[in-house]
Enzyme design. Structure first.
Site, short mmCIF file in Angstrom:
data_model
loop_
_atom_site.label_atom_id
_atom_site.label_comp_id
_atom_site.label_asym_id
_atom_site.label_seq_id
_atom_site.Cartn_x
_atom_site.Cartn_y
_atom_site.Cartn_z
N CYS A 97 0.84 -1.20 0.00
CA CYS A 97 0.00 0.00 0.00
C CYS A 97 0.87 1.25 0.00
O CYS A 97 1.39 1.65 1.05
CB CYS A 97 -0.93 0.00 1.22
N CYS A 108 -0.51 4.03 2.19
CA CYS A 108 -0.25 3.83 3.62
C CYS A 108 1.20 4.12 3.99
O CYS A 108 1.48 4.74 5.02
CB CYS A 108 -0.59 2.40 4.04
N ASP A 109 2.14 3.64 3.18
CA ASP A 109 3.54 3.58 3.58
C ASP A 109 4.49 4.43 2.75
O ASP A 109 5.69 4.49 3.05
CB ASP A 109 4.03 2.12 3.54
#
Length: 309
Positions: A140, A143-144
């Protein structure tokens, strides 16, 4: 044979999955005074629990670890009366007024059910993949991606998701290397136009990842050219895998799904089976993020309340 309707083993609401969608449904179900059971094979929080830092969920300006976020959701659900049991789901019979779930911990029965079992990333199945998952291997970019600011990262895949996420990563990473097993992208032409020739993106065509290597964290990809079978090592700070996702719906029969296996629902999370709802990443939808999963869970639980009258 199903137990009688007054049997105390029949819950008002059974939720399959303890990710953000499932636990939010449990919170809303509990607050509505429904007897609520959550079944989860892994840890509370679902896939988000493996994320080092969650930074795009409202209300946490400094971010929060995925594991802590999952624990807080669990505590909140339990506070409102939800029961959470760790069990692997084997089979679901969602038809009729009483729905049955067969698990590694036995059978459970409910008047309504919310499927919030999420998806699983399609893995490459090569050495080091499990070891460095969450320690350099991510699924992701949203997300990261922030954690790879000014770093060198690779993206594996050639479809829409891989190209979209590679473009997103250019906001943070110094260099993005897109690794694709074919000699051209499968993404739609509009995305191809954006990424081909991008100054921060380089391409490794006809290439697959053979192994992930490193110390505590990932440092190296062993890659192979599929045309001449030569192998080499590629130093990277991280890698994002986009070779597909698999909805966790294999246990569920009889409900309408799209060709990829995602459950088809209405905007009210209703499936084609009465009293059966779906929420979060497991359903067909536009955006799969923690915040949209939580919203789905709230809607699904309140629809269960309405269904029960």
């Amino acid at each position: 044979m199903y137990p009688k309707a007054d049997d105390n083993k029949i819950y008002d609401l059974i939720i399959l999955g303890a990710g953000p969608a499932g636990l939010t449904a449990a919170i809303y179900g509990g607050r509505a005074n429904l007897s609520t059971l959550v079944l989860e094979q892994m840890v509370s929080g679902g896939e988000i629990a493996t994320t080092d830092q969650l930074e795009n969920y409202p209300g946490f300006p400094q971010g929060i670890s995925g594991a802590e976020f999952g624990q807080l959701l669990e505590q909140q659900a339990v506070r409102f009366g939800a029961e959470i049991i760790s069990a692997a789901i084997d089979e679901v019979d969602p038809e009729g007024d009483i729905k049955k779930v067969s698990t590694s911990r036995g059978d459970f029965y409910g008047r309504t059910m919310v499927v919030a079992s999420g998806t699983s990333p399609r893995l490459l199945g090569v050495p080091g993949e499990e070891k460095y998952r969450g320690r350099g291997i991510s699924f992701c970019a949203t997300c990261d991606g922030f954690f790879f600011r000014d770093k060198k990262v690779a993206v594996v895949g050639g479809g829409d998701s891989a190209v979209k996420e590679a473009l997103y990563l250019t906001r943070f990473a110094r260099e993005v290397i897109l690794i694709h097993r074919r000699d051209e992208l499968r993404a739609v032409s509009a995305l191809q136009k954006q990424i081909l020739g991008h100054p921060q993106v380089t391409f490794l065509w006809d290439t697959v990842v053979e192994e992930f290597k490193g110390d505590q964290n990932l440092t190296t990809l062993v890659i192979k050219n599929v045309k001449d079978s030569t192998t080499s090592e590629l130093p990277v700070d991280g890698v994002f895998l986009y070779v597909g996702r698999i909805p966790n719906t294999g246990f569920l029969k009889g409900v309408e799904k799209d060709p990829q296996g995602y459950i088809i629902t209405s905007e009210e999370m209703e499936t084609t089976i009465s009293g059966l709802f779906a929420a979060g990443d497991v359903r067909r939808k536009f955006l799969r993020q923690v915040i949209t999963a939580a919203a789905d869970g709230a809607i699904a639980a309140m629809m269960a309340v309405r269904y029960l009258g």
